[in-house]
Scaffold this motif. Sequence first.
Motif, short mmCIF file in Angstrom:
data_model
loop_
_atom_site.label_atom_id
_atom_site.label_comp_id
_atom_site.label_asym_id
_atom_site.label_seq_id
_atom_site.Cartn_x
_atom_site.Cartn_y
_atom_site.Cartn_z
N LYS A 19 -61.71 8.55 -19.60
CA LYS A 19 -63.11 8.87 -19.95
C LYS A 19 -64.01 7.67 -19.70
O LYS A 19 -65.16 7.83 -19.25
CB LYS A 19 -63.18 9.30 -21.41
CG LYS A 19 -64.50 9.95 -21.80
CD LYS A 19 -64.68 11.29 -21.11
CE LYS A 19 -65.93 12.01 -21.60
NZ LYS A 19 -66.12 13.31 -20.92
N ASP A 54 -63.60 5.54 -17.36
CA ASP A 54 -63.77 5.46 -15.91
C ASP A 54 -64.95 6.28 -15.42
O ASP A 54 -65.46 6.06 -14.31
CB ASP A 54 -62.49 5.92 -15.20
CG ASP A 54 -61.34 4.94 -15.38
OD1 ASP A 54 -61.62 3.75 -15.65
OD2 ASP A 54 -60.16 5.36 -15.26
N GLU A 55 -65.42 7.22 -16.25
CA GLU A 55 -66.58 8.03 -15.88
C GLU A 55 -67.90 7.31 -16.12
O GLU A 55 -68.96 7.86 -15.84
CB GLU A 55 -66.57 9.35 -16.65
CG GLU A 55 -65.33 10.21 -16.37
CD GLU A 55 -65.31 11.47 -17.21
OE1 GLU A 55 -66.33 11.74 -17.91
OE2 GLU A 55 -64.30 12.19 -17.18
#
Length: 312
Positions: free
Chosen positions: A112, A114-115
Amino acid sequence: MNPIELSVIVPVYNEEQGLNALFDRLYPALDKLGIAYEIVFINDGSRDHSAAILREQFQKRPDVTRVVLFNGNFGQHMAIMAGFEHCRGQRIVTLDADLQNPPEDIGRLLAKMDEGHDYIGSIRRMRQDSWWRGAASRAMNSLRERITRIKMTDQGCMLRAYSRDIIDAINSCQEVNTFIPALAYTFAQSPAEVVVGHEERAVGESKYSLYSLIRLNFDLMTGFSVVPLQIFSFTGIIVSLLSAFFVVFLLIRRIIVGPEAEGLFTLFAIAFFLIGITLFGIGLLGEYIGRIYQQVRHRPRYLVQAILEQKE
């Protein structure tokens, strides 16, 4: 050496029965991520053999294990703060030692992040707590959101991920009483939440009693809002106005009807009600003053006895 990408902070207090099970799941879960990591255990003055078990684990995996030993019990949040101050990772995850939150879900939090999110909270799927803890948690979540405007679906879940920038901001604060998830939320630019698993505690007992949960929520509400004081101020204004109208009513009634003995118990009830409000207000004011008193003493928030780590 490769820079540490992930630090996992685990506060430990009297968890000797479940530590080996934690090791058996936590290390393989992090090894599968394929990134450079460290695990920072903070022994919060355990009275059992937790410190000895942590020393043994450090000797087995000194490359990725660090142990901070307190010389007393300073509480879970102070243990986490110590972990924040001693960790070296670019991303930091907090995890309880009781295995109620699966270590295998750490990868979900990192995915998450990485988003583009800098703070990841968690929501427990199918909570395995007792019914009263679930009901109390929902009630306090609703009250906390109304008072502080901080929106956290599940404030009691400690499995959370933080970016290095947020950890640096938290470390710059020197508050004696605080609530770390809410403090991180105030610094986050792009917070998010993910659903994680929740399991029954296999061994041991919860370290949070009902009194501890109430104290924790006092820290949350008084540390992030003055709304309780404002509510009490407005209540005092309203009660004063109603009291003034009541005095006028009694005066007019005495002129028209004359002196009478009826209504004595009604006056007692009103007096007790006003006394109750006054005592509640004094207690609320005392909570704020007590926190100011603790802060201005400038005593250390915790004392470290030793740090077990492999020197670079």
